[in-house]
Design a protein around this motif. Structure first.
Motif, PDB file in Angstrom:
ATOM      1  N   UNK A 152      35.595  58.128  71.077  1.00 45.60           N
ATOM      2  CA  UNK A 152      35.075  57.833  69.739  1.00 45.60           C
ATOM      3  C   UNK A 152      34.106  56.660  69.729  1.00 45.60           C
ATOM      4  N   UNK A 153      34.064  55.894  70.838  1.00 47.55           N
ATOM      5  CA  UNK A 153      33.088  54.819  70.911  1.00 47.55           C
ATOM      6  C   UNK A 153      31.651  55.343  70.821  1.00 47.55           C
TER       7      UNK A 153
ATOM      8  N   UNK B  36      31.988  50.792  77.101  1.00 40.75           N
ATOM      9  CA  UNK B  36      33.422  51.050  77.026  1.00 40.75           C
ATOM     10  C   UNK B  36      33.720  52.547  77.090  1.00 40.75           C
ATOM     11  N   UNK B  37      32.853  53.346  76.467  1.00 40.74           N
ATOM     12  CA  UNK B  37      33.078  54.794  76.447  1.00 40.74           C
ATOM     13  C   UNK B  37      32.866  55.425  77.814  1.00 40.74           C
ATOM     14  N   UNK B  38      32.019  54.837  78.621  1.00 40.57           N
ATOM     15  CA  UNK B  38      31.662  55.430  79.913  1.00 40.57           C
ATOM     16  C   UNK B  38      32.333  54.743  81.095  1.00 40.57           C
ATOM     17  N   UNK B  39      33.112  53.697  80.845  1.00 41.26           N
ATOM     18  CA  UNK B  39      33.764  52.960  81.924  1.00 41.26           C
ATOM     19  C   UNK B  39      35.238  53.340  82.007  1.00 41.26           C
TER      20      UNK B  39
ATOM     21  N   UNK C  47      27.905  47.451  74.084  1.00 41.38           N
ATOM     22  CA  UNK C  47      29.230  47.247  74.671  1.00 41.38           C
ATOM     23  C   UNK C  47      30.133  48.443  74.421  1.00 41.38           C
ATOM     24  N   UNK C  48      30.003  49.057  73.237  1.00 43.16           N
ATOM     25  CA  UNK C  48      30.816  50.231  72.924  1.00 43.16           C
ATOM     26  C   UNK C  48      30.453  51.406  73.824  1.00 43.16           C
TER      27      UNK C  48
ATOM     28  N   UNK D 233      33.454  50.354  64.920  1.00 44.35           N
ATOM     29  CA  UNK D 233      33.741  49.947  66.305  1.00 44.35           C
ATOM     30  C   UNK D 233      35.110  49.277  66.420  1.00 44.35           C
ATOM     31  N   UNK D 234      35.482  48.295  65.569  1.00 47.07           N
ATOM     32  CA  UNK D 234      36.865  47.793  65.636  1.00 47.07           C
ATOM     33  C   UNK D 234      37.907  48.878  65.374  1.00 47.07           C
TER      34      UNK D 234
END
Length: 592
Positions: free
Chosen positions: A366-367, A344-347, A340-341, A401-402
Motif C-alpha cells: 500500500x506504500x 519501503x515498498x520495494x525493500x 521513502x515510502x 503514508x502514516x
C-alpha cells in the motif's frame, strides 16, 4: 461605552515597551457564569478528594504508598490556579485554565469507571495494590469521584468563551478587542511546537505507565488495557493533544496561556501518580511514557508563555511567516516522504535467519498508491501559482503514508514477536522514516493554512447547508470504513478500532479522526479550500479502500469486507461534497 474606554485606558497604562498589553479586570466585572464555573471547579476538586479519601472499593487492599496527599494536591491545583488568576485580575486566563483541565475530565472518568467493572484490572497502585484475585466491589467513594469529574467538566463548559459576559464589558472586550491579539509569528511558532508536543504527549499517555514485576499490578499500554480503560486512555490522549493545539493556536493571549496550562496540570494529575508509584512501590519500575507526556506539555507551556511575553504586536507585519516558504518546505518534505515510502515498498521488510522462509509483507504494498498520491500533490506545492490551491488536499492526503506505515509495522511487530530469528529489515525503517516525514509535511502545510487565514475575514462565515447531506453520509461511511474490516476470511482476525486493537489500529484511528475533522471543517471553509480539503480526504480513504485489492492474498478464501464497501461509498460521498464545495460562490471578504 464607559467600559470600553476604561478597558482601552487600562491597556495603554499597563503596556510595557515591546510587551503584550495587560487588562486588569476586577471581581465586579467577572461574569456570573464564570463565578459559577469557579464554584463548580472547587466542588469538583472537593468531590475528587472525598471520593479518594473514602475509598473506591469495599474492603479493598491498601494502596502501594501514601498517595492521598499527592492526589489531593493534584486535584485542587486547577481550581486554585483559576482563582489565583481571577484574584490577580486576569479572569480570562483563569477561565481558560478551567477549560483546559476540563478537556481531560471525560477521559479520566472513563479510566476511573473501570473500578466499577473490575478493580483488579485497573493498574492503579496509588489507589490499591491487590494481593489476591478475590473479586472487589465498588464503594460509594467511586461515585463521588465520578461526580467530581463531572463537576470539573461542567466548570470548563461554563467557562468557555465569553462565559456569558455582556458585550461592551471589560471581560467581553478580552475577546472582542483585537488590539492585544498575538502576532502571526507567535501563533505559527506556538502551533508548530504544539503539534510536536501534542504528538509526544499522546504517545506518552498511550504507553505503559510503568514496568511491573508484580503479577497483580499489570503494566498495560492502551493496547492491553481493558475496554473501558482503553477508551478512557484514548480519550485522554486525544483531548490532551487537541487542547494543546487549540490553546497554542489561539489569537487571544489569555486563552493560549490558560488552556495550555490547564491541559498540562490535568496531564500532571494523570502522570505524576504513575511516576510516584513507579518509584515508591516494590517491583514497579519507571517507564518513559509518563515522562514523555508531561515533559512535552511542560515545555510547550513555557514556550507559549515566553512567546507571549516577547512578541510586539506593533511589529506584526515584519514578523509574519512567508506562506511561499512554507509551501516549498511542505512540498520538499512531501517528496522526501513519498520517496521513502517507495523505498519501503520495494525493500525487504523482514530479515530472517536460521533457514526460515521470509514472510511476505503484504501491507507494504500500500506504500505505492500512498506515495503516488503524496507525490502528485507535493509537486504543485513547489510552484507559487498552484501551491495555495493544492495545499489543503495535500495536508490531508499525506496522512495516507502514516496509515500504511502503521499497518506495515503491525506485520513487522507480529513477525518479530513470533521468532527471535526474525528482525526488521531496511523496508521497515524506511516506512517509519516516511511516516515521520509525512507528519512533518502535514504540520508545515497546516501552518501555511493558518498564516493564509490570518489575511481573511472569517467572522461572517456560515455553514454551507448544501453540503449537509453528502457530509453526513461521508461521516457515517468513514466510521464504518475505518472501524470495520476490509477483508474477511476464515480464521483471519483483522485489526480494528473498537476491538482487536493492534499497532495497525493506530493508523485506522488516525484515518477516521482526520476524515471526521475534515468533514467538520469543510462545512465552514471557503469554497475552493473546502473542496480541496474534501478531495484530499477522498484520496486518503481511497488508499485505504485499496487494501483488499492489494493484500487479499494474505488469507485463503478472502472476500471484501464491509470496510471496503464503506470506503468506496465514503470516497463517492466526499467527491460529491468536494464538487459542491468547489463550485459554490465564495462570500468571504478580505480584511482592509
Amino acid at each position: 461605552m464607559t467600559s470600553r474606554i476604561r478597558t482601552s485606558l487600562l491597556r495603554h497604562a499597563d503596556q510595557a515597551d515591546g510587551a503584550l498589553p495587560v487588562v486588569r479586570i476586577g471581581w465586579a466585572d467577572v461574569p456570573g457564569r464564570l463565578r459559577v464555573a469557579l464554584f463548580l471547579g472547587v466542588v469538583g476538586a472537593a468531590l475528587l478528594v472525598a471520593g479518594l479519601a473514602s475509598g473506591l472499593v469495599k474492603d479493598g487492599p491498601d494502596p502501594g504508598f501514601g498517595a492521598l496527599p499527592l492526589l489531593a494536591v493534584l486535584a485542587v491545583v486547577p481550581p486554585l490556579l483559576a482563582i489565583g488568576f481571577v484574584a490577580a485580575k486576569a479572569p480570562a486566563t483563569g477561565a481558560a485554565v478551567l477549560v483546559g483541565s476540563a478537556l481531560l475530565a471525560p477521559g479520566r472518568a472513563l479510566v476511573d469507571a473501570q473500578f466499577a467493572v473490575d478493580p483488579l484490572l485497573t493498574s492503579r497502585p496509588e489507589i490499591l495494590v491487590p494481593t489476591v484475585l478475590a473479586p472487589l466491589d465498588p464503594a460509594p467513594g467511586l461515585w463521588l469521584l465520578l461526580a467530581g469529574h463531572g463537576a470539573v467538566a461542567l466548570a470548563g463548559l461554563l467557562a468557555v468563551g465569553r462565559a456569558g459576559a455582556i458585550p461592551g464589558t471589560p471581560y467581553a472586550a478580552e475577546f472582542d478587542d483585537h488590539s492585544a491579539d498575538r502576532s502571526t509569528k507567535a501563533q505559527g511558532t506556538s502551533l508548530v511546537l504544539a503539534l510536536i508536543a501534542a504528538l509526544l504527549a499522546a504517545v506518552g499517555l498511550l504507553l505503559a505507565p510503568f514496568r511491573s514485576d508484580n503479577a497483580f499490578v499489570l503494566a498495560s499500554s492502551v493496547i492491553d488495557a481493558p475496554p473501558l480503560a482503553r477508551f478512557g486512555v484514548l480519550l485522554l490522549a486525544g483531548a490532551a493533544a487537541a487542547g494543546a493545539v487549540f490553546g497554542s493556536g489561539s489569537a487571544r493571549p489569555p486563552v493560549a496561556r490558560g488552556v495550555v496550562l490547564g491541559v498540562t496540570v490535568a496531564v500532571a494529575g494523570v502522570t505524576v501518580p504513575q511516576l510516584a508509584a513507579a518509584t515508591a512501590v516494590d517491583r514497579l519500575h519507571p517507564a518513559p511514557g509518563p515522562v514523555i507526556a508531561l515533559s512535552a506539555l511542560i515545555a510547550l507551556t513555557v514556550a507559549v508563555w515566553l512567546l507571549n511575553r516577547q512578541e510586539n504586536p506593533t511589529d506584526d507585519r515584519a514578523t509574519e511567516l512567508d506562506t511561499g516558504r512554507l509551501h516549498l518546505s511542505a512540498g520538499i518534505l512531501g517528496l522526501a516522504s513519498a520517496a521513502a515510502a517507495l523505498v519501503a515498498a520495494t525493500s525487504v521488510q523482514l530479515v530472517v535467519t536460521g533457514g526460515l522462509d521470509r514472510p511476505v509483507a503484504y501491507s507494504s504494498r500500500l506504500f505505492v498508491p500512498a506515495a503516488i498520491v503524496v507525490l502528485a500533490l507535493a509537486v504543485p506545492l513547489l510552484f507559487d501559482r498552484a501551491a495555495a490551491a493544492t495545499r489543503p488536499a495535500f495536508a490531508v492526503a499525506v496522512i495516507a503514508i502514516p496509515l500504511v506505515a502503521a499497518s506495515s509495522s503491525d506485520a513487522v511487530f507480529t513477525a518479530i514477536s513470533a521468532s527471535e530469528a526474525v528482525s526488521a529489515g531496511p523496508g521497515a525503517w524506511f516506512g517509519g522514516i516516511a511516516a515521520v516525514l509525512a507528519v512533518a509535511a502535514g504540520c508545515v502545510a497546516a501552518l501555511a493554512g493558518v498564516v493564509e487565514r490570518d489575511d481573511v475575514d472569517l467572522t461572517q462565515r456560515q455553514a454551507n447547508l448544501t453540503l449537509a447531506a453528502p457530509l453526513a453520509a461521508a461521516a457515517l461511511f468513514a466510521i464504518g470504513a475505518f472501524g470495520l474490516p476490509v477483508l474477511k476470511a476464515p480464521g483471519f482476525v483483522a485489526p480494528g478500532v473498537w476491538s482487536h486493537f493492534r499497532p495497525a489500529s493506530w493508523g485506522l484511528l488516525l484515518g477516521v479522526v482526520v476524515v471526521l475533522a475534515v468533514i467538520a471543517v469543510a462545512a465552514f471553509s471557503r469554497p475552493p479550500r473546502g473542496g480541496a480539503l474534501l478531495a484530499g480526504a477522498a484520496a486518503l480513504v481511497a488508499v485505504h479502500a485499496l487494501e483488499f485489492a492489494l493484500t487479499s492474498d494474505r488469507a485463503e478464501g478472502a472476500t471484501a469486507g464491509p470496510g471496503t464497501w464503506l470506503s468506496l461509498a465514503c470516497v463517492a460521498a466526499l467527491l460529491v461534497a468536494a464538487l459542491i464545495a468547489a463550485t459554490a460562490r465564495p462570500d468571504v471578504k478580505k480584511r482592509r
